[in-house]
Write a protein that holds these residues in place. Sequence first.
Motif, PDB file in Angstrom:
ATOM      1  N   VAL A  25       0.874  -1.173   0.000  1.00  0.00           N
ATOM      2  CA  VAL A  25       0.000   0.000   0.000  1.00  0.00           C
ATOM      3  C   VAL A  25       0.911   1.222   0.000  1.00  0.00           C
ATOM      4  CG1 VAL A  25      -1.872   1.211   1.184  1.00  0.00           C
ATOM      5  CG2 VAL A  25      -1.752  -1.296   1.279  1.00  0.00           C
ATOM      6  N   GLU A  26       1.101   1.799  -1.183  1.00  0.00           N
ATOM      7  CA  GLU A  26       2.080   2.868  -1.403  1.00  0.00           C
ATOM      8  C   GLU A  26       1.658   3.649  -2.627  1.00  0.00           C
ATOM      9  OE1 GLU A  26       4.787   5.446  -1.559  1.00  0.00           O
ATOM     10  OE2 GLU A  26       5.272   3.980   0.001  1.00  0.00           O
ATOM     11  N   GLU A  54      -6.524   4.369   0.111  1.00  0.00           N
ATOM     12  CA  GLU A  54      -7.085   3.630   1.243  1.00  0.00           C
ATOM     13  C   GLU A  54      -8.192   2.683   0.788  1.00  0.00           C
ATOM     14  OE1 GLU A  54      -9.677   4.690   5.228  1.00  0.00           O
ATOM     15  OE2 GLU A  54      -8.082   6.090   4.650  1.00  0.00           O
ATOM     16  N   ILE A  71       2.492  -0.887   4.522  1.00  0.00           N
ATOM     17  CA  ILE A  71       1.608   0.267   4.409  1.00  0.00           C
ATOM     18  C   ILE A  71       2.351   1.584   4.612  1.00  0.00           C
ATOM     19  CG2 ILE A  71      -0.488   1.346   5.350  1.00  0.00           C
ATOM     20  CD1 ILE A  71      -1.081  -1.478   6.623  1.00  0.00           C
ATOM     21  N   ASP A  72       2.226   2.483   3.637  1.00  0.00           N
ATOM     22  CA  ASP A  72       2.690   3.855   3.798  1.00  0.00           C
ATOM     23  C   ASP A  72       1.563   4.641   4.469  1.00  0.00           C
ATOM     24  OD1 ASP A  72       4.111   6.232   3.607  1.00  0.00           O
ATOM     25  OD2 ASP A  72       3.636   6.551   1.501  1.00  0.00           O
ATOM     26  N   LEU A  75      -1.119   8.470   1.472  1.00  0.00           N
ATOM     27  CA  LEU A  75      -1.614   7.837   0.248  1.00  0.00           C
ATOM     28  C   LEU A  75      -2.246   8.873  -0.664  1.00  0.00           C
ATOM     29  CD1 LEU A  75      -3.256   4.709   1.912  1.00  0.00           C
ATOM     30  CD2 LEU A  75      -0.995   4.867   0.838  1.00  0.00           C
ATOM     31  N   GLY A  80      -2.812   5.557   5.511  1.00  0.00           N
ATOM     32  CA  GLY A  80      -2.414   4.228   5.946  1.00  0.00           C
ATOM     33  C   GLY A  80      -3.017   3.875   7.295  1.00  0.00           C
ATOM     34  N   VAL A 102       4.133  -0.867   8.844  1.00  0.00           N
ATOM     35  CA  VAL A 102       4.090   0.520   8.388  1.00  0.00           C
ATOM     36  C   VAL A 102       5.496   0.908   7.948  1.00  0.00           C
ATOM     37  CG1 VAL A 102       3.712   2.925   9.089  1.00  0.00           C
ATOM     38  CG2 VAL A 102       2.177   1.122   9.912  1.00  0.00           C
ATOM     39  N   THR A 104       7.151   4.373   6.481  1.00  0.00           N
ATOM     40  CA  THR A 104       6.795   5.766   6.246  1.00  0.00           C
ATOM     41  C   THR A 104       7.987   6.711   6.295  1.00  0.00           C
ATOM     42  OG1 THR A 104       5.349   7.571   7.025  1.00  0.00           O
ATOM     43  CG2 THR A 104       6.265   6.115   8.704  1.00  0.00           C
ATOM     44  N   CYS A 115      -0.368   4.287  15.168  1.00  0.00           N
ATOM     45  CA  CYS A 115      -0.380   3.088  14.316  1.00  0.00           C
ATOM     46  C   CYS A 115      -0.392   1.815  15.161  1.00  0.00           C
ATOM     47  CB  CYS A 115       0.821   3.092  13.377  1.00  0.00           C
ATOM     48  SG  CYS A 115       0.700   4.316  12.070  1.00  0.00           S
TER      49      CYS A 115
END
Length: 143
Positions: A25-26, A54, A71-72, A75, A80, A102, A104, A115
Motif C-alpha cells: 500500500v504505497e 485507502e 503500508i505507507d 496515500l 495508511g 508501516v 513511512t 499506528c
Amino acid sequence: MMSIAVEASTSSSSSSAAALRVLIVEDLPRVQAALRELIDEPGRLEVAGVADTESQAIADYQALQPDAVVIDLSLRQGTGLGVITALRRSEAATGRRPLLIVLTNHAFPVLETACRNAGADHFLDKSRDFRQVRALLEQARGA
C-alpha cells in the motif's frame, strides 16, 4: 469445487503454496517498484498486489487475502492509518490476522503510537529501515 482447485494448484507447485503473499500500500511508483524488487522472490515471498489509495487497499485486501501488508501512511486518497484500522476491524469477520508493517517517511513517535494502537505490528522509517521489511517478512514466513 473450490477446494479441488486449491488442492490441484497446491499439489502441482508446493513451493508457491508456501510463499508469503504481500500487499503493498504505497502511492509513489518508484517506492512501489523498490518494494517489489526487495520483496518478490518466487516460492518464498510474492507481491500479491499494489494499492495506492485507502479504499483500493481495503478492497484488494478483501479480494487477495494476503498474509502481510506493507503500508505507507501518506496515500493518494485516505491514509495508511485508515487502512490499518479497517483491516484490524475486519479480523472478527474473517478470522485472519495479517502482518501489518508501516513503512513511512513520517516516523514520528506520535504517529508510531497511533499506528500501534490501531494494530500495526511494526513501524519503520523508509529512509533508515527500508531493507528491514524483507527481514520481517522472512521472519513471518518462518524462513
